[in-house]
Design a protein around this motif. Structure first.
Motif, PDB file in Angstrom:
ATOM      1  N   VAL A   3       0.671  56.899   8.501  1.00 14.06           N
ATOM      2  CA  VAL A   3       0.036  57.965   9.266  1.00 14.06           C
ATOM      3  C   VAL A   3      -0.214  59.151   8.335  1.00 14.06           C
ATOM      4  N   PRO A   4      -1.465  59.330   7.893  1.00 13.52           N
ATOM      5  CA  PRO A   4      -1.748  60.412   6.949  1.00 13.52           C
ATOM      6  C   PRO A   4      -1.900  61.778   7.613  1.00 13.52           C
ATOM      7  N   PHE A   5      -2.187  61.793   8.918  1.00 13.39           N
ATOM      8  CA  PHE A   5      -2.485  63.040   9.615  1.00 13.39           C
ATOM      9  C   PHE A   5      -2.029  62.925  11.062  1.00 13.39           C
ATOM     10  N   ALA A   6      -1.546  64.009  11.613  1.00 15.39           N
ATOM     11  CA  ALA A   6      -1.171  64.024  13.025  1.00 15.39           C
ATOM     12  C   ALA A   6      -1.604  65.343  13.638  1.00 15.39           C
ATOM     13  N   ASN A   7      -2.304  65.269  14.748  1.00 13.80           N
ATOM     14  CA  ASN A   7      -2.702  66.473  15.450  1.00 13.80           C
ATOM     15  C   ASN A   7      -1.825  66.643  16.695  1.00 13.80           C
ATOM     16  N   MET A  21       5.224  64.523   3.931  1.00 18.21           N
ATOM     17  CA  MET A  21       5.658  65.922   3.954  1.00 18.21           C
ATOM     18  C   MET A  21       5.002  66.711   5.084  1.00 18.21           C
ATOM     19  N   MET A  22       3.719  66.461   5.347  1.00 16.03           N
ATOM     20  CA  MET A  22       3.034  67.169   6.414  1.00 16.03           C
ATOM     21  C   MET A  22       3.667  66.861   7.764  1.00 16.03           C
ATOM     22  N   ILE A  76       5.629  69.417  10.342  1.00 11.58           N
ATOM     23  CA  ILE A  76       5.241  69.583  11.752  1.00 11.58           C
ATOM     24  C   ILE A  76       6.473  69.472  12.635  1.00 11.58           C
ATOM     25  N   PHE A  77       7.327  68.493  12.377  1.00 13.63           N
ATOM     26  CA  PHE A  77       8.540  68.334  13.183  1.00 13.63           C
ATOM     27  C   PHE A  77       9.495  69.506  12.991  1.00 13.63           C
ATOM     28  N   GLU A  78       9.584  70.024  11.780  1.00  9.19           N
ATOM     29  CA  GLU A  78      10.458  71.183  11.528  1.00  9.19           C
ATOM     30  C   GLU A  78       9.934  72.419  12.255  1.00  9.19           C
TER      31      GLU A  78
END
Length: 50
Positions: free
Chosen positions: A6-10, A38-39, A43-45
């Protein structure tokens, strides 16, 4: 769940993951996420779902 591909999550993706986490918690199961880039980790942090 393997997030290595998963390279990207919106926001809809984050919503689905959090919703799944809540559904699992309701039945006493702790889902495990692995391979987040890392992205995704950031996002989770930031959203306090780490």
């Amino acid at each position: 769940m393997d997030l290595s591909g998963v390279p990207f999550a919106n926001s809809p993706v984050l919503h689905a993951l959090v919703h799944g986490q809540h559904k699992h918690a309701a039945i006493g199961v702790q889902p495990v996420l692995a391979g987040a880039n890392m992205m995704m980790r950031r996002i989770f942090e930031v959203t306090r779902h780490a």
